[in-house]
Motif scaffolding. Structure first.
Motif, PDB file in Angstrom:
ATOM      1  N   SER A 107       0.819  -1.228   0.000  1.00 59.84           N
ATOM      2  CA  SER A 107       0.000   0.000   0.000  1.00 59.84           C
ATOM      3  C   SER A 107       0.848   1.271   0.000  1.00 59.84           C
ATOM      4  O   SER A 107       0.513   2.258   0.669  1.00 59.84           O
ATOM      5  CB  SER A 107      -0.937   0.004   1.215  1.00 59.84           C
ATOM      6  OG  SER A 107      -1.781  -1.124   1.202  1.00 59.84           O
ATOM      7  N   LEU A 108       1.937   1.260  -0.745  1.00 65.08           N
ATOM      8  CA  LEU A 108       2.763   2.453  -0.880  1.00 65.08           C
ATOM      9  C   LEU A 108       2.292   3.272  -2.073  1.00 65.08           C
ATOM     10  O   LEU A 108       1.593   2.774  -2.961  1.00 65.08           O
ATOM     11  CB  LEU A 108       4.234   2.064  -1.039  1.00 65.08           C
ATOM     12  CG  LEU A 108       4.879   1.409   0.191  1.00 65.08           C
ATOM     13  CD1 LEU A 108       6.304   0.985  -0.122  1.00 65.08           C
ATOM     14  CD2 LEU A 108       4.873   2.359   1.388  1.00 65.08           C
TER      15      LEU A 108
ATOM     16  N   THR B 266      13.329  -8.567   2.582  1.00 64.01           N
ATOM     17  CA  THR B 266      12.791  -7.258   2.956  1.00 64.01           C
ATOM     18  C   THR B 266      11.357  -7.110   2.475  1.00 64.01           C
ATOM     19  O   THR B 266      10.468  -6.692   3.225  1.00 64.01           O
ATOM     20  CB  THR B 266      13.657  -6.135   2.375  1.00 64.01           C
ATOM     21  OG1 THR B 266      14.990  -6.244   2.880  1.00 64.01           O
ATOM     22  CG2 THR B 266      13.100  -4.767   2.754  1.00 64.01           C
ATOM     23  N   ALA B 267      11.107  -7.460   1.212  1.00 68.01           N
ATOM     24  CA  ALA B 267       9.753  -7.340   0.668  1.00 68.01           C
ATOM     25  C   ALA B 267       8.773  -8.242   1.409  1.00 68.01           C
ATOM     26  O   ALA B 267       7.615  -7.869   1.634  1.00 68.01           O
ATOM     27  CB  ALA B 267       9.758  -7.688  -0.818  1.00 68.01           C
ATOM     28  N   ALA B 268       9.239  -9.418   1.813  1.00 65.24           N
ATOM     29  CA  ALA B 268       8.349 -10.376   2.469  1.00 65.24           C
ATOM     30  C   ALA B 268       8.034 -10.002   3.908  1.00 65.24           C
ATOM     31  O   ALA B 268       6.986 -10.384   4.437  1.00 65.24           O
ATOM     32  CB  ALA B 268       8.974 -11.771   2.436  1.00 65.24           C
TER      33      ALA B 268
ATOM     34  N   GLY C 156       6.094  -5.513   5.620  1.00 61.11           N
ATOM     35  CA  GLY C 156       4.706  -5.083   5.601  1.00 61.11           C
ATOM     36  C   GLY C 156       4.194  -4.430   6.866  1.00 61.11           C
ATOM     37  O   GLY C 156       3.550  -3.374   6.814  1.00 61.11           O
ATOM     38  N   PRO C 157       4.429  -4.999   8.066  1.00 60.81           N
ATOM     39  CA  PRO C 157       3.877  -4.407   9.290  1.00 60.81           C
ATOM     40  C   PRO C 157       4.516  -3.079   9.701  1.00 60.81           C
ATOM     41  O   PRO C 157       3.984  -2.385  10.568  1.00 60.81           O
ATOM     42  CB  PRO C 157       4.160  -5.491  10.352  1.00 60.81           C
ATOM     43  CG  PRO C 157       4.380  -6.747   9.583  1.00 60.81           C
ATOM     44  CD  PRO C 157       5.026  -6.316   8.314  1.00 60.81           C
ATOM     45  N   ALA C 158       5.659  -2.705   9.109  1.00 62.63           N
ATOM     46  CA  ALA C 158       6.369  -1.490   9.520  1.00 62.63           C
ATOM     47  C   ALA C 158       5.633  -0.240   9.030  1.00 62.63           C
ATOM     48  O   ALA C 158       4.827  -0.301   8.097  1.00 62.63           O
ATOM     49  CB  ALA C 158       7.790  -1.516   8.965  1.00 62.63           C
ATOM     50  N   PRO C 159       5.912   0.925   9.644  1.00 72.89           N
ATOM     51  CA  PRO C 159       5.323   2.184   9.167  1.00 72.89           C
ATOM     52  C   PRO C 159       5.725   2.477   7.719  1.00 72.89           C
ATOM     53  O   PRO C 159       6.748   1.966   7.222  1.00 72.89           O
ATOM     54  CB  PRO C 159       5.926   3.235  10.117  1.00 72.89           C
ATOM     55  CG  PRO C 159       6.292   2.462  11.341  1.00 72.89           C
ATOM     56  CD  PRO C 159       6.708   1.106  10.853  1.00 72.89           C
ATOM     57  N   HIS C 160       4.943   3.320   7.052  1.00 77.86           N
ATOM     58  CA  HIS C 160       5.178   3.603   5.633  1.00 77.86           C
ATOM     59  C   HIS C 160       6.607   4.078   5.374  1.00 77.86           C
ATOM     60  O   HIS C 160       7.269   3.621   4.425  1.00 77.86           O
ATOM     61  CB  HIS C 160       4.189   4.663   5.150  1.00 77.86           C
ATOM     62  CG  HIS C 160       2.864   4.086   4.736  1.00 77.86           C
ATOM     63  ND1 HIS C 160       2.071   3.377   5.594  1.00 77.86           N
ATOM     64  CD2 HIS C 160       2.208   4.102   3.531  1.00 77.86           C
ATOM     65  CE1 HIS C 160       0.964   2.983   4.965  1.00 77.86           C
ATOM     66  NE2 HIS C 160       1.036   3.412   3.708  1.00 77.86           N
ATOM     67  N   ALA C 161       7.090   5.015   6.166  1.00 70.95           N
ATOM     68  CA  ALA C 161       8.426   5.562   5.935  1.00 70.95           C
ATOM     69  C   ALA C 161       9.496   4.487   6.089  1.00 70.95           C
ATOM     70  O   ALA C 161      10.474   4.449   5.321  1.00 70.95           O
ATOM     71  CB  ALA C 161       8.690   6.711   6.899  1.00 70.95           C
ATOM     72  N   VAL C 162       9.307   3.607   7.057  1.00 72.31           N
ATOM     73  CA  VAL C 162      10.270   2.524   7.262  1.00 72.31           C
ATOM     74  C   VAL C 162      10.219   1.547   6.097  1.00 72.31           C
ATOM     75  O   VAL C 162      11.258   1.062   5.627  1.00 72.31           O
ATOM     76  CB  VAL C 162       9.983   1.804   8.593  1.00 72.31           C
ATOM     77  CG1 VAL C 162      10.907   0.594   8.755  1.00 72.31           C
ATOM     78  CG2 VAL C 162      10.157   2.757   9.764  1.00 72.31           C
TER      79      VAL C 162
END
Length: 415
Positions: free
Chosen positions: A253-254, A303-305, A308-314
């Motif tokens: 959802s970026l 990283t891609a896998a 997901g749960p991290a904040p958008h900026a992270v």
């Protein structure tokens, strides 16, 4: 591109020898045409043929696979007539295909032209490394092969950028795209003709004798393992190109612009660092370089896998950093893979071996969209673990090789 004026000069990483400018220009124009067309391929064929996108996808996959049996014949042509002549014919054939796409109608003609286009593309990818080796001076083949990757990546990126700005989403707009692509391939053929190269650059006196022994690529274990590893890693990069934009937008959802940022990092690093990185890697053994490059791919996959749960900026920061690491690995894989694939075959059969390698690459290229689409549709997170497994498989395939900084064609014995 000037020849280095000294070992400490800034141009020491550039290839040396006559024809380097024409070689670079021909590779750039060839890639520019591909990059100009590739992002709009499905829409181009759908609009001009009236077929649905799914039907066009089937046509392209079938055509790509149908072209593969012709590659052994292409290899014999490269060895007999030289890579430059094959490149000229392949470029003109592809130009004619695009004229045919624009001026004719019908599914049968669409399939036939696409088979010819796919065969021309594979012939170009088989003959271009052989041409680089033929033009390179002693100890220079690695740098010429690196230059071929630099101009390829720069041309693809520039072509895609210009197409995004100029192509109009309409029937007439796609017709103009087809004509422009035909012109680019015709210009590529002219640039190849500017190169002065021996038409049998790899032949040796012994190889021309009637009783000379000939080897078979499928019996050369070292070559098979390197070609297999290279094909697996190449397929993975194609899947990343297809799947990452969808995954970033739909699963993470970026914002849409983040896709452009990720691939801008990839393109910029490839264009700016391929030559110096390739020069640096010459001091290491090629097998470990290829294996290390494949391992770094896993950084992006994991990283891609997991991001997901991290904040958008992270998420964005982690993906940008992972893309940079992935790109460095891509440079190592492309350089070590190309040098090994041109160094393992007997010199007089380099064209045949490179064409045989395109069988592996062609199957991967045909199956990559199918694998990416299936996993994204059903198990999107699983995709990245499958790609990680592919990297592990590639590393296991890579054989132990003799130490050599930058081997010349035929220098590594298959024994």
């Amino acid at each position: 591109m000037a020849e280095a004026t000294g070992e400490g000069g800034p141009t020491r990483i550039l290839p040396r020898g006559p024809g380097v400018v024409w070689f670079g220009a021909s590779g750039f124009v060839n890639a520019f045409g591909t990059g100009f067309f590739y992002p709009f391929a499905l829409l181009f064929f759908s609009e001009l043929s009236g077929l649905s996108l799914s039907a066009v996808g089937v046509v392209l996959t079938v055509s790509a696979l149908a072209a593969l049996p012709g590659l052994p014949f292409v290899g014999r042509l490269i060895d007999r007539f030289g890579p430059r002549r094959v490149l000229v014919v392949a470029a003109l054939a592809r130009a004619c295909c695009f004229v045919g796409f624009v001026s004719t109608r019908g599914v049968v003609l669409l399939v036939l032209f696409n088979i010819a286009l796919a065969l021309g593309n594979r012939a170009e990818q088989a003959a271009a490394p052989a041409l680089a080796v033929g033009l390179a001076g002693e100890g220079q083949s690695g740098r010429w092969l690196a230059l071929s990757r630099v101009v390829f990546n720069a041309g693809i990126g520039a072509g895609a950028l210009v197409a995004g700005l100029l192509v109009v989403d309409s029937r007439s707009g796609f017709a103009v795209l087809g004509v422009a692509n035909a012109v680019s391939f015709a210009l590529t053929a002219v640039l190849y003709l500017k190169l002065s190269v021996r038409e049998h650059p790899a032949k040796t006196p012994d190889a021309e004798e009637p009783g000379a022994a000939h080897s078979s690529p499928w019996r050369n274990t070292l070559f098979l393992r390197v070609a297999g590893a290279n094909a697996v890693l190449w397929t993975a990069t194609l899947i990343v190109e297809t799947a990452l934009p969808v995954f970033v937008l739909h699963e993470l959802s970026l914002a849409t612009w983040t896709v452009g940022a990720l691939f801008a990092v990839n393109t910029a690093l490839l264009a700016l660092l391929q030559l110096p990185v390739s020069r640096f890697l010459e001091r290491f053994r090629l097998g470990p370089v290829l294996a290390a490059g494949g391992c770094t791919f896993v950084v992006l996959y994991v990283t891609a896998a997991t991001v997901g749960p991290a904040p958008h900026a992270v998420r964005l920061g982690a993906l940008l950093l992972a893309m940079a690491v992935y790109t460095l690995g891509e440079m190592a894989v492309s350089q070590a893979g190309l040098v090994l694939l041109t160094a393992l075959p007997p010199p007089s059969e380099l064209g045949g071996y490179m064409a045989f390698n395109q069988l592996f690459v062609g199957v991967g290229a045909a199956l990559a969209p199918l694998l990416a689409g299936t996993l994204l549709d059903r198990w999107p997170a699983l995709l990245w673990w499958v790609l990680s497994a592919m990297s592990v498989l590639a590393v296991l395939l890579i054989p132990r090789l003799p130490r050599g900084a930058s081997p010349q064609p035929g220098e590594i014995s298959p024994a």
